[in-house]
Scaffold this motif. Structure first.
Motif, PDB file in Angstrom:
ATOM      1  N   CYS A  97       5.713  42.762   6.066  1.00 52.75           N
ATOM      2  CA  CYS A  97       4.807  41.615   6.062  1.00 52.75           C
ATOM      3  C   CYS A  97       3.435  42.118   6.485  1.00 52.75           C
ATOM      4  O   CYS A  97       3.329  43.077   7.250  1.00 52.75           O
ATOM      5  CB  CYS A  97       5.268  40.555   7.059  1.00 52.75           C
ATOM      6  N   GLU A  99       0.608  39.783   7.287  1.00 51.62           N
ATOM      7  CA  GLU A  99      -0.301  38.789   7.856  1.00 51.62           C
ATOM      8  C   GLU A  99      -0.855  39.255   9.199  1.00 51.62           C
ATOM      9  O   GLU A  99      -0.151  39.898   9.985  1.00 51.62           O
ATOM     10  CB  GLU A  99       0.422  37.449   8.093  1.00 51.62           C
ATOM     11  N   LEU A 104      -1.155  34.118  10.544  1.00 54.94           N
ATOM     12  CA  LEU A 104       0.136  33.509  10.905  1.00 54.94           C
ATOM     13  C   LEU A 104      -0.089  32.189  11.636  1.00 54.94           C
ATOM     14  O   LEU A 104       0.626  31.215  11.410  1.00 54.94           O
ATOM     15  CB  LEU A 104       0.948  34.455  11.792  1.00 54.94           C
ATOM     16  N   LYS A 107      -0.993  29.506   9.174  1.00 55.32           N
ATOM     17  CA  LYS A 107       0.214  29.063   8.444  1.00 55.32           C
ATOM     18  C   LYS A 107       1.044  28.115   9.302  1.00 55.32           C
ATOM     19  O   LYS A 107       1.583  27.122   8.831  1.00 55.32           O
ATOM     20  CB  LYS A 107       1.093  30.267   8.084  1.00 55.32           C
ATOM     21  N   ARG A 108       1.149  28.490  10.555  1.00 58.14           N
ATOM     22  CA  ARG A 108       1.954  27.705  11.474  1.00 58.14           C
ATOM     23  C   ARG A 108       1.399  26.286  11.578  1.00 58.14           C
ATOM     24  O   ARG A 108       2.130  25.296  11.481  1.00 58.14           O
ATOM     25  CB  ARG A 108       1.920  28.383  12.848  1.00 58.14           C
ATOM     26  N   ILE A 119       8.249  27.748  11.082  1.00 55.15           N
ATOM     27  CA  ILE A 119       8.870  29.077  10.945  1.00 55.15           C
ATOM     28  C   ILE A 119       8.152  29.866   9.855  1.00 55.15           C
ATOM     29  O   ILE A 119       7.438  29.290   9.043  1.00 55.15           O
ATOM     30  CB  ILE A 119      10.388  28.976  10.645  1.00 55.15           C
ATOM     31  N   TYR A 120       8.397  31.158   9.855  1.00 50.47           N
ATOM     32  CA  TYR A 120       7.708  32.033   8.892  1.00 50.47           C
ATOM     33  C   TYR A 120       8.139  31.680   7.458  1.00 50.47           C
ATOM     34  O   TYR A 120       9.335  31.482   7.191  1.00 50.47           O
ATOM     35  CB  TYR A 120       8.021  33.502   9.220  1.00 50.47           C
ATOM     36  N   ASP A 121       7.169  31.659   6.538  1.00 50.98           N
ATOM     37  CA  ASP A 121       7.460  31.197   5.167  1.00 50.98           C
ATOM     38  C   ASP A 121       8.012  32.286   4.241  1.00 50.98           C
ATOM     39  O   ASP A 121       8.190  32.059   3.057  1.00 50.98           O
ATOM     40  CB  ASP A 121       6.189  30.583   4.566  1.00 50.98           C
ATOM     41  N   ARG A 122       8.245  33.459   4.790  1.00 51.37           N
ATOM     42  CA  ARG A 122       8.829  34.573   4.013  1.00 51.37           C
ATOM     43  C   ARG A 122       7.923  35.046   2.866  1.00 51.37           C
ATOM     44  O   ARG A 122       8.419  35.560   1.854  1.00 51.37           O
ATOM     45  CB  ARG A 122      10.205  34.202   3.459  1.00 51.37           C
ATOM     46  N   ARG A 145      10.064  42.396   9.214  1.00 50.96           N
ATOM     47  CA  ARG A 145      10.888  41.267   9.665  1.00 50.96           C
ATOM     48  C   ARG A 145      12.323  41.409   9.164  1.00 50.96           C
ATOM     49  O   ARG A 145      12.561  41.914   8.049  1.00 50.96           O
ATOM     50  CB  ARG A 145      10.332  39.950   9.127  1.00 50.96           C
ATOM     51  N   SER A 171      12.920  31.449  12.514  1.00 50.50           N
ATOM     52  CA  SER A 171      11.968  32.351  11.863  1.00 50.50           C
ATOM     53  C   SER A 171      12.590  33.728  11.738  1.00 50.50           C
ATOM     54  O   SER A 171      13.235  34.199  12.685  1.00 50.50           O
ATOM     55  CB  SER A 171      10.749  32.501  12.779  1.00 50.50           C
ATOM     56  N   ASP A 172      12.361  34.371  10.621  1.00 53.09           N
ATOM     57  CA  ASP A 172      12.802  35.766  10.523  1.00 53.09           C
ATOM     58  C   ASP A 172      12.070  36.559  11.602  1.00 53.09           C
ATOM     59  O   ASP A 172      10.838  36.587  11.618  1.00 53.09           O
ATOM     60  CB  ASP A 172      12.437  36.340   9.139  1.00 53.09           C
TER      61      ASP A 172
END
Ligand code: GLU
Length: 445
Positions: A97, A99, A104, A107-108, A119-122, A145, A171-172
């Motif tokens: 990843c 970011e 991040l 995004k959150r 959670i992380y959007d992958r 991740r 989250s991953d």
């Protein structure tokens, strides 16, 4: 099953009462099951970890009576972690990843604004080889991740009972930072596998890690160990202890003169419904320990309770157990002296205070010189034993007609300079006739 547990502090400081409790719970569990206790130094943070702290931790544990069966350092084991990384990458469970922390965070916030779990959007999982190459050409280094499975993660916690997490709601987790360093999550699992750890006993601040780590165990083809998460310590009023824990280091408690068995006795009963009682040795603690007795509620810790327990422990401590330490304190009164003063000692160092009262010189406190003179006249000749106090005060009583406090308090004040203290029946023979005569006549002696 062979029980194997580990205590895994980071050597970035000395251990405090909270860590010591974790160590002790692990150690008691291992000993109670004929198992082994591993000290694992989580020293992957090479800047903050030091040899001196590592040694300090071993010393603190040894003082508590905990000597590890094995010691391991994560800094010796990077090759094993790197192998696990390759394996996870090959299995498609570890992905790069790019970011930045700011990206991040944006995004959150966007997810939260849309009512989605943060959670992380992958996004990293969607990147093509070209996109990755472009990002890296821009100078971005990847962090890595672990791709969680969306299924349910469940375990039967030895303290908390049935635990359940939905993989899809987590989250991953990042396992490797952009600078290539490992977070704690993966090395811990690799170690637990390699050292055949059967039970992970640690604080409940790790419950969410456990959900993730169970999936990492599975991804590495190993059955997860059993887990027990104990509640954390709070202060006597239920307040968080985290800020004060630094002042509650084991080294500090030792310097304060507290007995290791007082600390261990309290630490082993905190958070259980058992009455706090002083135990003379670790064997006794092992026999009464049962992990199932630990409750989920926070465990209340108070230094005052520890001091009171220390005093209770000393009250029952036989002379042989402390004779060497008393000598080092310059206390040479022997067994009779220790037996006389131990009920008046909160810490062993208090024996030194009482020894100075006995050996002198002290300044007597005399309000009524006449009474003290008459009392001095009645002092029997030596040799004295522990009946002298009774026979002497009997004669003083007959001569002066005094009784109770009026009879005894002036004698105590003259003989010790104090209003309170150990039984005079025990102290008087130690003070001896010569000094008693001087003190009763008001002389410093
Ligand atoms: N180094 C970790 C800690 O001190 C170890 C946690 C664990 O027991 O897995 O929190």
């Amino acid at each position: 099953m062979t029980v194997r547990v580990r205590f895994a502090p980071s050597p970035t400081g000395r251990i405090h009462i909270g860590n010591a409790r974790t160590a002790l719970l692990n150690w008691l569990f291992a000993r109670g099951h004929g198992g082994a206790f591993l000290l694992r130094l989580d020293d992957t943070d090479r800047e903050r970890s030091t040899q001196a702290f590592a040694r300090g931790i071993e010393e603190d544990l040894a003082w508590l009576g905990i000597v590890p069966d094995e010691v391991a350092r994560q800094s010796d084991r990077f090759a094993r972690y790197d192998e696990a990384v390759e394996r996870l990458k090959e299995a498609g469970r570890l992905y790069a990843c790019y970011e930045t922390p700011e990206e991040l965070e944006r995004k959150r916030k966007r997810r939260l604004a849309r009512g989605l779990p943060p959670i992380y959007d992958r996004a990293g999982l969607e990147l093509t080889a070209d996109e990755r190459a472009r990002l890296e050409a821009e100078g971005r280094a990847p962090h890595w991740r672990f791709r969680l499975e969306d299924n349910r993660i469940a375990w039967d916690d030895l303290i908390r009972g049935a635990q359940r997490f939905e993989g899809a709601a987590l989250s991953d987790p990042v396992l490797i930072r952009a600078d290539g360093t490992y977070l704690y999550t993966l090395p811990s699992v690799v170690d637990d596998i390699d050292f055949a750890i059967s039970h992970v006993i640690r604080g409940e601040d790790h419950v969410a890690n456990t959900a993730v780590q169970i999936q990492i165990f599975e991804a590495l083809g190993a059955p997860p160990p059993a887990f027990a998460h104990h509640s954390l310590l709070v202060g006597a009023e239920g307040e968080a202890l985290s800020k004060r824990l630094g002042t509650l280091s084991i080294a500090g408690l030792r310097e304060e003169g507290l007995e290791p068995m007082a600390v261990a006795s309290l630490a082993a009963t905190l958070g259980t419904s058992e009455a706090v009682a002083p135990h003379a040795d670790m064997g006794e603690l092992v026999r009464q320990f049962d992990i199932a007795h630990l409750a989920r509620a926070p465990a209340r810790f108070s230094v005052d309770e520890l001091r009171a327990l220390n005093a209770r422990l000393l009250h029952d401590t036989p002379y042989e157990a402390v004779s060497g330490r008393l000598e080092r304190l310059g206390v040479t009164g022997g067994e009779a002296f220790w037996t006389a003063v131990r009920a008046n000692c909160e810490t062993l160092a208090d024996a030194r205070f009482w020894w100075e009262i006995v050996a002198g010189p002290i300044s007597p406190a005399i309000d009524d010189p006449d009474y003290c003179r008459q009392a001095a006249d009645e002092l029997p000749p030596e040799p004295w034993d522990d009946t002298v106090w009774k026979s002497w005060t009997g004669r003083v009583k007959a001569r002066t007609g005094r009784k109770g406090r009026a009879l005894f308090m002036p004698l105590r004040q003259a003989l010790t300079g104090l209003d309170h203290g150990p039984e005079l029946a025990a102290l008087l023979p130690l003070i001896g006739r010569d000094k008693a005569l001087k003190r009763l006549s008001g002389q410093t002696a």
